[in-house]
Design a protein around this motif. Structure first.
Motif, PDB file in Angstrom:
ATOM      1  N   LEU A  67       0.879  -1.170   0.000  1.00  0.00           N
ATOM      2  CA  LEU A  67       0.000   0.000   0.000  1.00  0.00           C
ATOM      3  C   LEU A  67       0.917   1.220   0.000  1.00  0.00           C
ATOM      4  CD1 LEU A  67      -2.779  -0.806   2.662  1.00  0.00           C
ATOM      5  CD2 LEU A  67      -2.900  -1.005   0.175  1.00  0.00           C
ATOM      6  N   ASP A  68       0.468   2.315  -0.604  1.00  0.00           N
ATOM      7  CA  ASP A  68       1.252   3.544  -0.575  1.00  0.00           C
ATOM      8  C   ASP A  68       1.430   3.994   0.874  1.00  0.00           C
ATOM      9  OD1 ASP A  68       1.108   3.520  -3.328  1.00  0.00           O
ATOM     10  OD2 ASP A  68      -0.610   4.893  -3.408  1.00  0.00           O
ATOM     11  N   THR A 115      -1.665   5.415   2.250  1.00  0.00           N
ATOM     12  CA  THR A 115      -2.866   4.560   2.247  1.00  0.00           C
ATOM     13  C   THR A 115      -2.919   3.796   3.569  1.00  0.00           C
ATOM     14  OG1 THR A 115      -2.735   4.312  -0.148  1.00  0.00           O
ATOM     15  CG2 THR A 115      -4.040   2.670   1.015  1.00  0.00           C
ATOM     16  N   TYR A 149     -11.326  -1.220  -1.749  1.00  0.00           N
ATOM     17  CA  TYR A 149     -10.833   0.021  -1.149  1.00  0.00           C
ATOM     18  C   TYR A 149     -11.982   0.978  -0.891  1.00  0.00           C
ATOM     19  CZ  TYR A 149      -6.247  -1.453  -2.884  1.00  0.00           C
ATOM     20  OH  TYR A 149      -5.099  -2.149  -3.127  1.00  0.00           O
ATOM     21  N   HIS A 152       0.074   2.539  -7.796  1.00  0.00           N
ATOM     22  CA  HIS A 152      -0.864   3.644  -7.503  1.00  0.00           C
ATOM     23  C   HIS A 152      -2.183   3.484  -8.263  1.00  0.00           C
ATOM     24  CE1 HIS A 152       2.236   5.648  -5.353  1.00  0.00           C
ATOM     25  NE2 HIS A 152       2.770   6.337  -6.328  1.00  0.00           N
ATOM     26  N   GLN A 153      -2.619   2.254  -8.434  1.00  0.00           N
ATOM     27  CA  GLN A 153      -3.720   2.032  -9.388  1.00  0.00           C
ATOM     28  C   GLN A 153      -4.993   2.811  -9.077  1.00  0.00           C
ATOM     29  OE1 GLN A 153      -4.370  -1.896 -10.758  1.00  0.00           O
ATOM     30  NE2 GLN A 153      -6.413  -1.455 -11.565  1.00  0.00           N
ATOM     31  N   VAL A 154      -5.456   2.752  -7.828  1.00  0.00           N
ATOM     32  CA  VAL A 154      -6.752   3.391  -7.531  1.00  0.00           C
ATOM     33  C   VAL A 154      -6.650   4.903  -7.748  1.00  0.00           C
ATOM     34  CG1 VAL A 154      -8.480   3.797  -5.732  1.00  0.00           C
ATOM     35  CG2 VAL A 154      -7.447   1.524  -5.978  1.00  0.00           C
ATOM     36  N   LYS A 155      -5.563   5.480  -7.247  1.00  0.00           N
ATOM     37  CA  LYS A 155      -5.392   6.930  -7.408  1.00  0.00           C
ATOM     38  C   LYS A 155      -5.329   7.305  -8.883  1.00  0.00           C
ATOM     39  CE  LYS A 155      -2.879   7.354  -3.055  1.00  0.00           C
ATOM     40  NZ  LYS A 155      -1.546   7.260  -2.487  1.00  0.00           N
ATOM     41  N   LEU A 185      -7.249   7.040   1.115  1.00  0.00           N
ATOM     42  CA  LEU A 185      -7.494   5.694   0.589  1.00  0.00           C
ATOM     43  C   LEU A 185      -7.262   4.661   1.688  1.00  0.00           C
ATOM     44  CD1 LEU A 185      -8.180   4.166  -2.036  1.00  0.00           C
ATOM     45  CD2 LEU A 185      -5.730   4.023  -2.501  1.00  0.00           C
TER      46      LEU A 185
HETATM   47  N1  URA Z   1      -4.034   1.993  -5.236  1.00  0.00           N
HETATM   48  C1  URA Z   1      -3.355   3.115  -4.909  1.00  0.00           C
HETATM   49  O1  URA Z   1      -3.389   4.090  -5.626  1.00  0.00           O
HETATM   50  N2  URA Z   1      -2.653   3.114  -3.766  1.00  0.00           N
HETATM   51  C2  URA Z   1      -2.604   2.074  -2.926  1.00  0.00           C
HETATM   52  O2  URA Z   1      -1.963   2.155  -1.879  1.00  0.00           O
HETATM   53  C3  URA Z   1      -3.325   0.917  -3.268  1.00  0.00           C
HETATM   54  C4  URA Z   1      -4.024   0.885  -4.441  1.00  0.00           C
END
Ligand code: URA
Length: 235
Positions: free
Chosen positions: A103-104, A107, A134, A187-190, A203
């Motif tokens: 995780l970042d 996060t 998430y 950084h997928q979700v971001k 997050l």
């Molecule tokens: N996606 C993100 O951007 N950050 C994370 O820590 C996990 C998934």
């Protein structure tokens, strides 16, 4: 069959030299008999070992759920920052622990820590599509168009294509969305929200596969994952 001192030390609580001292003090038993030497060979799966009256329930591997706080890095060591491994209490600690997935730093939430490389490989392999859930606090709420983009597969700003993902709003003020993804790009979700002109303000990972983060864990706390819970991860 392995040496008794090696088996006890592998469980993390005592070093091999401590085991030798405990044997001298007559505090270790094997199947009810006082142990006299550290190099006696034992079957870790079958023999009953006690140290100072407590059973050593041998486990080949350990699986730990951590509720990660902000500012802690998902690494085994770091010259500056506290790592997720630094948060493992001594009663769960053993050599070879690492975070299965990252995780970042900013996060929070569910990080799985283990010493089982094969298991980590299995749950992280994109082939296995383990779902990660998430909660993302956003700059603005999602439109129907945004939701459609998630379900069709978002194209990141650098042209990378993401697999289809699920998203729904959990609250409007502040705007919080639940996102479920089957992969783990950097950084997928971001980056998915950035591709839609939105911004993730906070997050938190709340679930890996079918296993939810235990909300009774305060940030920074860990607990062992049971065998039954472990199965939920790859369901
Ligand atoms: N996606 C993100 O951007 N950050 C994370 O820590 C996990 C998934």
């Amino acid at each position: 069959m392995e040496r008794l001192d090696k088996i006890i030390a592998s469980q993390g609580r005592y070093s091999r030299s401590e085991v030798k001292k405990l044997i001298k003090a007559g505090l270790i038993t094997l199947n009810g008999e006082k142990v006299k030497s550290a190099d006696i060979k034992v079957d870790a799966e079958k023999d009953l070992i006690t140290v100072d009256g407590e059973d050593i329930s041998y486990k080949k591997h350990i699986y730990i759920m951590l509720n990660k706080p902000q500012g802690v890095v998902s690494a085994t060591d770091d010259p500056i920052h506290k790592t997720v491994i630094d948060l493992v209490p001594s009663k769960l600690f053993r050599q070879g622990l690492f975070p299965a997935g990252r995780l970042d730093g900013d996060t929070t939430g569910f990080v799985l820590i283990t010493d089982d490389g094969d298991f980590a490989h299995r749950i992280l392999s994109p082939k296995n599509h383990i779902m990660k859930t998430y909660h993302a606090t956003l700059d603005r709420t999602l439109t129907q168009e945004d939701i459609k983009s998630f379900t069709e597969g978002i194209e990141l700003r650098d042209g990378t294509l993401c697999l289809e993902a699920q998203v729904k709003m959990l609250s409007e003020t502040p705007p919080v969305a639940e996102v479920k993804i089957h992969e783990g790009k950097y950084h997928q979700v971001k980056r998915m929200f950035a591709a839609l002109g939105n911004k993730v303000v906070a997050l938190r990972r709340v679930k890996m596969g079918g296993l939810e983060l235990d909300e009774s864990l305060e940030e920074g706390e860990c607990r062992e994952i049971t065998a039954e819970e472990l199965r939920l991860i790859s369901e």
